[in-house]
Enzyme design. Structure first.
Site, PDB file in Angstrom:
ATOM      1  CE  LYS A  76      -3.986   1.847   2.643  1.00 48.14           C
ATOM      2  NZ  LYS A  76      -4.803   1.674   3.865  1.00 48.14           N
ATOM      3  CB  SER A 151      -8.203   3.317   2.813  1.00 51.01           C
ATOM      4  OG  SER A 151      -7.343   2.711   3.758  1.00 51.01           O
ATOM      5  CB  SER A 175      -8.450   0.610   5.773  1.00 51.41           C
ATOM      6  OG  SER A 175      -9.184   1.804   5.685  1.00 51.41           O
TER       7      SER A 175
END
Lengths: 485, 489
Positions: A76, A151, A175
């Site tokens: 990420k 997310s 997330s």
């Protein structure tokens, strides 16, 4: 050999160890996949040349004793990576190249893996659909109209589309778990403090926690073992002995007590989610676990509490993005104040601005007691609910999300309905507990759905074990057609 | 010492006004590294050379508390006779400024590390206790430099993140003199403890000054104004005088005092409004989630307490008892640890009282002239003690001692050597003195007659002649005795 990229991380590691595939071949296979999957928009940055160099280095001098021998991994874009652009999905960091490596990614590299690229995410991890990213929304490989969750949406999408053998995300209110649920993959949010926050772009410091996203439970154990550990650079890091989660993975859950909280049966929840939950209970019961009805009475306050605490911390954490020292700076502005205003207006997207405003408001004098302080008190009550339950049970089983992946654009104009998607995941962050989302089935459209296992603090091994047993008996298979290539 | 009466009032048309002052002193903690990072705290480095990723607030950077800074704060708290809080919390104070990289200052708000304490002042009108409200730890900001370029501001972050102790007094001070005594006492205590170097030129000690006035005898406080960031005692005193007079004038003219933050303009010697209460920042304090609450074991506090050095108040009492000094002498000699150490070394080897007199006289004057600290004194304590002993034993007179002292300063030699090589020893042999005196008396028969006839003023003339003939070395007491005896005969 057959396409190696649709194997699990554990299988890939075995193949590397048995020299059935070299690190270079493996890396090239992923690069090929990534290049043909641009439509998904899962990557913000790729580091192919660097990855191939590392793969070559590994192949020249392999060390098969490592946990992640010669494994390329995409992560990420919230993790700071040395000499590789780190954007946090934001325009305000569009040119930011850290001179340092986050502790968690460094741990991964120290275990033999290397960086394949940086994965798209909601801006500053604020979002549940990966639609707030400055670098465009990410598409769920499950369907070209579907969000991948958020997310960590780039992470879930890349993982489900075989663009990385495993990945890591961050979870502040769901997330990791919600995108895992939306893509039929496994996601674990560890106990707060198990993985160092050092070098991760902060969203809400008291809630943020990095964790693995993988195809299988075993993979999840391998990744967690690789990334976690005490870090003296993070004052909230837990100082404890490292555990061997993958080695200690056991499928026998006989006699474990599984709590079923009545508060997680919410209004308007699709029937399929309820049925899935029932299916999960039955599987665990058949495996010898004991189901116990429990109550977590303050659950209904978790979402409002979260949407006070998280924005409050974010409003302060994001104050450093001011255009002075690094990152984007507006060329407009005739004085310092105007430079700040323009930089932050142009640098941040709407959702981030919304949360900064909420956070600033709830911390303002005159409102602090009514919002922030009250939220902190409720947070303690929510934590106490869990503590009380864990006196009699080993783990809690709930759905991961109230629905499967929704359509792109479906909720962008309705932030509250977007926030409601985190209703089952948020309480865990407020309580600092570990929770695992594991794929459990599909809804009638064939979209994956996940179940969540919540454990006691530092009880990752137990929920991994339950997940491991569940996985073997659930019969879920993530059937994604590679429509994008 | 005669006791004076406190008399600092602002006289207005309509009466006398008392000035009420409270100070928020910012004292830089003496520590090798910053409060939450490993960067050096050394003063005077090139701009931005002592800045870590934490100090400059890069993404994902986290603060880690520096234990030494915590201990320094506890030591200071103990030195201020204050309550040490076993539980304290670091909060974020949020505001935007170019030299504040995080966009917030990590400080302590509701739960400071040190609670109430007190500081004793010796004023000419007696001793006075000034209450301490609290002491808390916080980060310093960087420095904005506005005058290097016409259109840009430069930022130096070397100071960013250095530990400060904010020491908040109660509104117990009543005059610029008390402020002077208070700051000096605080500085003295912290220097004894080694917790702050107290160097105001380098900005290690600065203060926000809260000033209000009220009619003499009033019980209620007036509206206060805060004068920000004053960095010398002189400026504090000037600012207070200006501000008190300004407030009195407003009251006398029937106007309201507005609670506000003001700046002291050292060039114009006036305070100016910076921002009013309405424009005051909303700092949105909240506990820093990156840091756990600070929990101090009682054992640590007890251990630190045991290891504290003797502090000025205790030392003063001991000096009075052990060395027979008066309060004034004792106060001066304990004001700095180095001074008290020097004195004790001298006093061990010489007359204690005479040592005090000579130190506070000639030695201090010399150091002052040369702008030297006592630690840099060209005369060692051992040599100084020898000088004092030479005076005490009558080997040299006070007048000669001053000459010897001068030579000691220049040469660094020991006084014995100087006295011997220059033949400065006092003439104390009665027979030798009688010889000299007889010679003078026989040369000045006329004056002897005049003296005997009653012109006793001439005694001084004879003494002068003796001194002249002996090269200043004649023992003055002995000279007097012999002169008197011979003039009678």
């Amino acid at each position: 050999m057959a396409d190696i990229t649709n194997q699990s991380l554990n299988e890939i590691i075995e193949n590397v160890k048995m020299k059935k595939v070299s690190s270079t071949e493996l890396t090239k296979a992923y690069i090929k996949n990534i290049e043909s999957a641009k439509k998904l928009n899962a990557f913000v940055t790729t580091t192919f040349d660097q990855a191939l160099d590392k793969a070559k280095q590994f192949d020249n001098k392999p060390n098969f004793d490592q946990l992640l021998p010669g494994i390329p991994l995409a992560v990420k874009d919230l993790f700071c990576t040395e000499n590789t652009k780190t954007t946090a999905g934001s325009n305000i960091l569009n040119n930011f190249i850290p001179s340092y490596e986050s502790t968690v990614t460094k741990n991964l590299w120290d275990n033999g893996s290397f960086l394949l690229g940086k994965l798209n995410c909601d801006e500053f991890a604020m979002g549940s659909s990966n639609e707030t990213s400055h670098y465009g929304n990410v598409i769920n490989p499950v369907g070209d109209q579907l969000v991948p969750g958020g997310s960590s949406g780039g992470s879930s999408s890349a993982l489900a589309a075989d663009l990385t053998p495993a990945t890591i995300g961050t979870d502040t209110g769901g997330s990791i778990r919600q995108p895992a649920s939306f893509t039929g993959t496994v996601g674990l949010k560890p106990t707060y403090g198990l993985c160092s926050r050092w070098g991760i772009v902060a969203f809400a410091s008291s809630l943020d926690q990095a964790g693995p996203m993988t195809k299988t439970i075993k993979d999840c154990a391998i990744m967690l073992e690789s990334m976690s550990g005490f870090d003296e650079k993070d004052s909230t890091s837990i100082n404890k002995k490292k555990e061997q989660y993958s080695k200690n993975l056991k499928g026998n859950i006989k006699g474990l007590k599984i709590g079923i909280p009545k508060e997680y049966r919410v209004d308007n929840m699709p029937k399929e989610v309820d049925e899935l939950w029932e299916k999960g209970k039955k599987i665990l019961k058949d495996l010898g676990a004991q189901l116990i009805d429990i109550s977590l009475p303050h659950t209904k306050y978790a979402l409002p509490t979260y949407y006070i605490v998280a924005p409050a911390e974010a409003s302060s954490n994001l104050a450093r993005y001011d255009g002075v020292r690094y990152g984007y700076r507006s060329k407009q502005g005739k004085d310092l104040i105007e430079m700040y205003e323009k930089t932050r207006s142009e640098g941040f997207g709407d959702e981030v601005k919304r949360r900064i405003l909420i956070g600033t408001y709830v911390l303002s004098s005159g409102y602090y007691d009514a919002y922030y302080l009250k939220a902190q008190k409720v947070r303690q009550l929510i934590k106490k609910d869990f503590d009380d339950s864990f006196k009699i049970i080993d783990a809690i089983l709930t759905p991961s999300t109230p629905s499967s992946a929704f359509k792109i654009g479906e909720k962008t104009n309705d932030p509250v309905s977007m926030y409601l998607n985190d209703i089952f995941t948020v309480p865990v962050n407020l309580a600092g507990l570990p929770a695992l989302s594991m794929p459990a089935g599909v809804d009638k459209q064939g979209h994956p759905l996940g179940l969540q296992l919540i454990g006691k603090a530092l009880d990752e091994q137990k929920i991994l074990n339950i997940g491991y047993a569940f996985e073997k008996n659930c019969g879920f298979k993530n059937e994604i057609k590679k429509w994008w290539s | 010492m005669s006791k004076e009466k406190f008399d600092y009032f602002i006289k207005g048309e309509k009466g006398k006004y008392e000035v009420v002052i409270g100070l928020e002193v910012h004292a830089q903690v003496l520590s090798k590294s910053k409060l939450f990072s490993g960067s050096s705290t050394k003063f005077g480095a090139d701009p931005n050379k002592q800045v870590s990723l934490i100090d400059s607030a890069f993404p994902g950077m986290l603060p880690v508390i520096n234990e030494e800074c915590v201990k320094q704060a506890v030591r200071t708290g103990l030195g201020l006779n204050a309550k040490i809080n076993n539980f304290s919390v670091f909060d974020r104070k949020n505001y935007f400024y170019a030299d504040l990289p995080q966009g917030y200052q990590i400080s302590q708000y509701k739960n400071p590390i040190v609670g109430e304490g007190k500081v004793l002042l010796d004023m000419p009108y007696g001793s006075k206790i000034i209450g301490i409200e609290r002491l808390h730890l916080e980060q310093d900001a960087g420095k904005s430099i506005h005058d290097m370029d016409p259109s840009n501001t430069y930022v130096d972050l070397n100071r960013s993140g250095i530990a400060l102790m904010e020491i908040v007094s109660k509104p117990d001070l009543r005059s610029p003199d008390e402020v002077n005594a208070y700051i000096k006492k605080l500085r003295s205590i912290m220097r004894y403890l080694g917790t702050c170097d107290g160097n105001m030129q380098e900005g290690s000690l600065r203060a926000d000054v809260n000033v209000s006035v009220r009619k003499e005898g009033d019980k209620n406080f007036g509206t206060r104004c805060e004068i920000k960031n004053v960095n010398s005692i002189k400026f504090m005193q000037m600012a207070i005088e200006y501000e008190a007079a300004r407030q009195v004038e407003l009251i006398e003219n029937g106007k309201e005092i507005v609670q506000e933050t003001r700046l002291f303009d050292t060039k114009k010697n006036e305070t100016r409004s910076m921002r009013s209460k309405e424009d005051a920042h909303d700092y949105r304090y909240f506990p820093d989630p990156d840091l756990l609450p600070l929990k101090l074991e009682q054992q640590l506090i007890d251990d630190l307490k045991k290891s504290l050095p003797e502090l000025p108040d205790k030392k003063k009492e001991r000096f009075i008892k052990e060395y027979g000094l008066n309060v004034y002498e004792a106060n001066v000699l304990v004001s700095e640890k180095d001074i008290s150490d020097y004195y004790e070394e001298v006093a061990k080897l010489s007359d204690k009282k005479l040592a005090a007199t000579w130190m506070m006289g000639d030695l201090f004057a010399m150091l002052n002239d040369r702008g030297l600290d006592i630690s840099k004194s060209p005369i060692s304590a051992k040599h100084f003690a020898e000088l004092v002993q030479s005076i005490k034993s009558g080997e040299i007179s006070g007048r000669i001692a001053k000459e010897v002292f001068e030579i000691m300063v220049e040469s660094g030699d020991n006084p014995k050597k100087i006295i011997e090589s220059k033949g400065m020893k006092q003439q104390s042999d009665p027979k030798e003195l009688e010889k000299i005196i007889n010679e003078i008396l026989s040369k000045n028969k006329d004056k002897v007659d005049q003296y005997k006839a009653g012109k006793e003023k001439l005694f001084g003339f004879f003494v002068g002649q003796v001194m002249k003939l002996s090269g200043g070395k004649a023992n003055p007491q002995l000279t007097n005795e012999i002169l008197k005896k011979l003039l009678k005969g």
